[in-house]
Design a protein around this motif. Sequence first.
Motif, PDB file in Angstrom:
ATOM      1  N   ALA A   8      15.071   5.443   5.274  1.00  0.00           N
ATOM      2  CA  ALA A   8      13.977   5.485   6.257  1.00  0.00           C
ATOM      3  C   ALA A   8      12.641   5.038   5.679  1.00  0.00           C
ATOM      4  N   GLN A   9      12.312   5.484   4.452  1.00  0.00           N
ATOM      5  CA  GLN A   9      10.995   5.164   3.899  1.00  0.00           C
ATOM      6  C   GLN A   9      10.804   3.663   3.690  1.00  0.00           C
ATOM      7  N   PHE A  10      11.890   2.944   3.407  1.00  0.00           N
ATOM      8  CA  PHE A  10      11.822   1.496   3.263  1.00  0.00           C
ATOM      9  C   PHE A  10      11.881   0.807   4.637  1.00  0.00           C
ATOM     10  N   ASP A  11      12.703   1.345   5.522  1.00  0.00           N
ATOM     11  CA  ASP A  11      12.832   0.758   6.869  1.00  0.00           C
ATOM     12  C   ASP A  11      11.499   0.737   7.609  1.00  0.00           C
ATOM     13  N   GLU A  12      10.719   1.801   7.446  1.00  0.00           N
ATOM     14  CA  GLU A  12       9.430   1.886   8.150  1.00  0.00           C
ATOM     15  C   GLU A  12       8.476   0.786   7.667  1.00  0.00           C
TER      16      GLU A  12
ATOM     17  N   THR B 226      -2.466  -7.806   3.630  1.00  0.00           N
ATOM     18  CA  THR B 226      -1.701  -6.635   4.086  1.00  0.00           C
ATOM     19  C   THR B 226      -0.264  -6.690   3.589  1.00  0.00           C
ATOM     20  N   LEU B 227       0.331  -7.876   3.577  1.00  0.00           N
ATOM     21  CA  LEU B 227       1.700  -8.020   3.076  1.00  0.00           C
ATOM     22  C   LEU B 227       1.775  -7.629   1.594  1.00  0.00           C
ATOM     23  N   LYS B 228       0.762  -8.000   0.827  1.00  0.00           N
ATOM     24  CA  LYS B 228       0.722  -7.639  -0.595  1.00  0.00           C
ATOM     25  C   LYS B 228       0.587  -6.122  -0.775  1.00  0.00           C
ATOM     26  N   VAL B 229      -0.238  -5.494   0.090  1.00  0.00           N
ATOM     27  CA  VAL B 229      -0.397  -4.040   0.027  1.00  0.00           C
ATOM     28  C   VAL B 229       0.929  -3.347   0.345  1.00  0.00           C
ATOM     29  N   LEU B 230       1.643  -3.856   1.342  1.00  0.00           N
ATOM     30  CA  LEU B 230       2.935  -3.269   1.712  1.00  0.00           C
ATOM     31  C   LEU B 230       3.973  -3.461   0.603  1.00  0.00           C
ATOM     32  N   ALA B 231       3.889  -4.593  -0.092  1.00  0.00           N
ATOM     33  CA  ALA B 231       4.784  -4.815  -1.234  1.00  0.00           C
ATOM     34  C   ALA B 231       4.525  -3.759  -2.304  1.00  0.00           C
ATOM     35  N   ASN B 232       3.249  -3.449  -2.537  1.00  0.00           N
ATOM     36  CA  ASN B 232       2.918  -2.408  -3.510  1.00  0.00           C
ATOM     37  C   ASN B 232       3.445  -1.042  -3.065  1.00  0.00           C
ATOM     38  N   GLN B 233       3.424  -0.800  -1.754  1.00  0.00           N
ATOM     39  CA  GLN B 233       3.942   0.459  -1.234  1.00  0.00           C
ATOM     40  C   GLN B 233       5.457   0.558  -1.435  1.00  0.00           C
ATOM     41  N   VAL B 234       6.142  -0.560  -1.286  1.00  0.00           N
ATOM     42  CA  VAL B 234       7.594  -0.586  -1.530  1.00  0.00           C
ATOM     43  C   VAL B 234       7.885  -0.248  -2.987  1.00  0.00           C
ATOM     44  N   VAL B 235       7.144  -0.864  -3.893  1.00  0.00           N
ATOM     45  CA  VAL B 235       7.355  -0.598  -5.322  1.00  0.00           C
ATOM     46  C   VAL B 235       7.064   0.867  -5.639  1.00  0.00           C
ATOM     47  N   ALA B 236       6.044   1.437  -5.000  1.00  0.00           N
ATOM     48  CA  ALA B 236       5.732   2.852  -5.215  1.00  0.00           C
ATOM     49  C   ALA B 236       6.901   3.732  -4.776  1.00  0.00           C
ATOM     50  N   GLN B 237       7.505   3.381  -3.638  1.00  0.00           N
ATOM     51  CA  GLN B 237       8.674   4.131  -3.162  1.00  0.00           C
ATOM     52  C   GLN B 237       9.864   3.943  -4.098  1.00  0.00           C
ATOM     53  N   MET B 238      10.009   2.733  -4.625  1.00  0.00           N
ATOM     54  CA  MET B 238      11.089   2.472  -5.569  1.00  0.00           C
ATOM     55  C   MET B 238      10.899   3.273  -6.853  1.00  0.00           C
ATOM     56  N   ASN B 239       9.653   3.361  -7.325  1.00  0.00           N
ATOM     57  CA  ASN B 239       9.356   4.151  -8.524  1.00  0.00           C
ATOM     58  C   ASN B 239       9.662   5.630  -8.297  1.00  0.00           C
TER      59      ASN B 239
END
Length: 410
Positions: free
Chosen positions: A36-40, A154-167
């Motif tokens: 879910a956290q990645f899907d959102e 915004t796309l770059k910010v969302l990419a950083n959010q994905v990496v944060a979730q991955m970490n």
Amino acid sequence: MMPPDSDLSIAPLHPQEKQRLEALAAYALFGTQPEAQFDEIVSLVAQICGSSSALLSLVGEDLLWFKSRYNYAAESGPRDGSFCSHAILHDDVMIVEDASLDERFNQNPLVTCPSTHVRFYAGAPLLTEDGLPLGVICAIDDQPKSMTSLQVQTLKVLANQVVAQMNLHRSVVRMQQINQNKDKFFAIIAHDLKAAFHGILGFSDVLDTDFDELEDKTKREIASYLNESSHATYKLLENLLEWARLENGAMPYRPKQLQLDSLVEETVAGLQFSAAQKNIRIEIQLQPDIWVHGDRHMLHSLIHNLLGNAIKFTPEYGNIRIYDETQQDKVVISVEDNGMGMTPEQVQRLFKGDHNQSTKGTHGEKGTGLGLLLCQQFVQQHHGSLEVNSSVGRGSTFSFGIPLSAKVLS
């Protein structure tokens, strides 16, 4: 500049491809189902970019794995020729406004197929702290598009959010592993060390209270038992301490140039007495003047554990052979015995660390399996893997690779 006949659709490998794949593997996300956290986040990418589809694409050695998908059917795809394989080579967002006009992609099946008809692609790389790209978060559409600077940011910010979730996911995996290792540690202390000391204390009490009444034969048997149990318990403690130091990061990997035959001969010398007790012959068949790049302590412990296991599972008057084979930039060392051997099921259980599954040696020697877990981790520190080939009644061979030193390769 690429040669004229090169295929522009095939992206070159990342300059640090090996390290990149190792980093990706550490996250334990490749091949796993959507969460879910990645899907959102992926859904938000499609909305912000105004695209019909969006993906969180992890780039493996040969495949792309779509960890999360928005309006996209496939779970995976080939790496070669993919948009994402090109995007991970960019530090910034890679934008393809019209794929039909881009010589890298205009013959791509996703572009030429009427059912997919991909035209627009925008992908932001998912970068680790070391700058290694794990994959891409991307927007896809069947119509040509351009992006505003706000959309790109915004796309770059969302990419950083994905990496944060991955970490965060990686931290959870590590904590689970630490808890499993902690359970293993206390299980060994509670079961194996306690049992060993019970035996030692029990026979020590007998000697202390009944020494004068015991026959010489009984005294010798008790002394032999105490000697064997003390050595086995010491080895268990040694492995426990090494394992704990490795888990806590107190055992740094310090590679240097080492002469292989000298290292092996030194290790074998320390186990000759144990082999002689069972009349086992140890043959060393190594190529002369082979130098490796490795950590002396780890390699000594690795060979010591593998050789100790070979002695344990080889019957009296058996044979053990240590030999090597050079393969490109590494040397593969093998410890071969003609002992009990294992079934395929036993081989699969070897590295699970279940002390209840430990097999007794040919003289009833006990073990916990912790030594093999250490061996596996030491080999991984040398960027290799521990391979096992075994057959019941015919023996086992344990093999691992070590990088050759620059002295040999030059």
